[in-house]
Write an enzyme that holds these catalytic residues in place. Sequence first.
Site, PDB file in Angstrom:
ATOM      1  N   ASP A 183       1.205  -1.796  -0.319  1.00 18.36           N
ATOM      2  CA  ASP A 183       0.244  -0.298   0.023  1.00 18.36           C
ATOM      3  C   ASP A 183       0.729   1.341  -0.087  1.00 18.36           C
ATOM      4  OD1 ASP A 183      -1.776   1.811   0.438  1.00 18.36           O
ATOM      5  OD2 ASP A 183      -3.067   0.737   2.091  1.00 18.36           O
ATOM      6  N   HIS A 185      -0.110   4.195   0.066  1.00 16.81           N
ATOM      7  CA  HIS A 185      -1.545   4.708   0.973  1.00 16.81           C
ATOM      8  C   HIS A 185      -1.311   6.437   0.673  1.00 16.81           C
ATOM      9  CE1 HIS A 185      -3.024   5.583   5.308  1.00 16.81           C
ATOM     10  NE2 HIS A 185      -2.948   4.665   5.091  1.00 16.81           N
ATOM     11  N   GLU A 209      -1.305  -0.946  -3.908  1.00 13.13           N
ATOM     12  CA  GLU A 209      -2.803   0.170  -3.361  1.00 13.13           C
ATOM     13  C   GLU A 209      -2.279   1.309  -3.628  1.00 13.13           C
ATOM     14  OE1 GLU A 209      -5.471   0.606  -0.312  1.00 13.13           O
ATOM     15  OE2 GLU A 209      -4.977  -1.515  -0.620  1.00 13.13           O
ATOM     16  N   GLU A 235     -10.411   3.550  -1.685  1.00 13.06           N
ATOM     17  CA  GLU A 235     -10.798   3.946  -0.731  1.00 13.06           C
ATOM     18  C   GLU A 235     -11.427   5.130  -0.318  1.00 13.06           C
ATOM     19  OE1 GLU A 235      -7.376   4.125   2.845  1.00 13.06           O
ATOM     20  OE2 GLU A 235      -6.709   2.840   0.711  1.00 13.06           O
ATOM     21  N   HIS A 285     -12.455  -2.851   0.702  1.00 15.59           N
ATOM     22  CA  HIS A 285     -11.309  -1.606   1.327  1.00 15.59           C
ATOM     23  C   HIS A 285     -12.220  -1.863   2.480  1.00 15.59           C
ATOM     24  CE1 HIS A 285      -9.829   1.564   4.305  1.00 15.59           C
ATOM     25  NE2 HIS A 285      -8.814   0.841   3.570  1.00 15.59           N
TER      26      HIS A 285
END
Length: 382
Positions: A183, A185, A209, A235, A285
């Site tokens: 991720d 992020h 991700e 997400e 998610h």
Amino acid sequence: MKITGLKTFIVPPRWLFLKIETDEGISGWGEPVVEGRAQTVEACVHELADYLVGRDPAPIEDHWQVLYRGGFYRGGPILMSALAGIDQALWDIKGRALGQPVHQLLGGPCRDRIAVYSWIGGDRPADVAGAAADAVARGFRAVKMNGPEEMQIVDGYDKVERVVENVAAVREAVGPHVGIGVDFHGRVHRPMAKVLLRELEPFRLMFVEEPILSEHLEALPEVTKGCSTPIALGERLYSRWDFKRVLEGRCVDIVQPDISHAGGITECRKIATMAEAYDVALAPHCPLGPIALAASLQLDAVSHNAFIQEQSLGIHYNQGSDILDYLADPSVFDYEDGGVAIPTGPGLGIEIDEAAVARAAETGHRWRNPIWRHADGSVAEW
């Protein structure tokens, strides 16, 4: 049947639960929350309650459309998360009233279980190799870790090398056939995302991700050009209209709508179906609580393109409380052979321990995102 009230419970570690009650004694649970903005979403839920109280809970689609369109201003994390939790609770009521799990009301399941992955390493990855090996020893077939920490829009290769070292350690610890999700992020901007994706290619990742922030979707084709690693995001998208841009761009392989942020079961079912039409996979998610996970599993049951489910058991955020603490029967989420069975009880398929919820709500929480800064003092993406 009429809705008589909406009760909210702010519970540790960072969640908000909703109970919708009816005059026939049938209640439903939902999880309307934005991490770090639980009190704001709670206020929105009670604003929307003005429309719902006194109405029949059954016409879920109509309620969804009214709550979405009736306020004139629409979309965004607060409204869509409040609407998501209400939608989950309405489906829970409908399933309980009819004695059926939600997935049966959506056409019936196309699977009876789904793979799950375990988070390792925390916000600042540490001892990821040991944590990954432990997850595999507990039966998980896939893990997910944060990749970078703070990363400037253009940064040094010392940061890149640290990410590569962590991922290499995990791959060595778990072997060639365990899935690894990394991720970013949203911490990485376009210039460095290209570098990191190239450097991580040899590790045969399950996915990367949020390689860049969702507001920079137009850069994804350039960032991912020539990259063979599956790209996942979603997400921080809140409706089918947000996901339309992603799917039309044809540069994402996995969509990750959050059933507590993107309008609930009603909306996420539509997002999943849109993704299927583009041959894009679904991996909802869900670093949240037990209600969000149960709702996600109901979606997974009816989505042919779903392949893995995020879950938060033992995640670094869940200090002091975890997803099983609020369940009357924690065995509903027993993980076995890298997967979990789709709950088959009525509604969302779980029973909330309301006494435990009420006790926890006396403590509540005011969880906030960490604020990170770069070495030069400027704010960094967390």
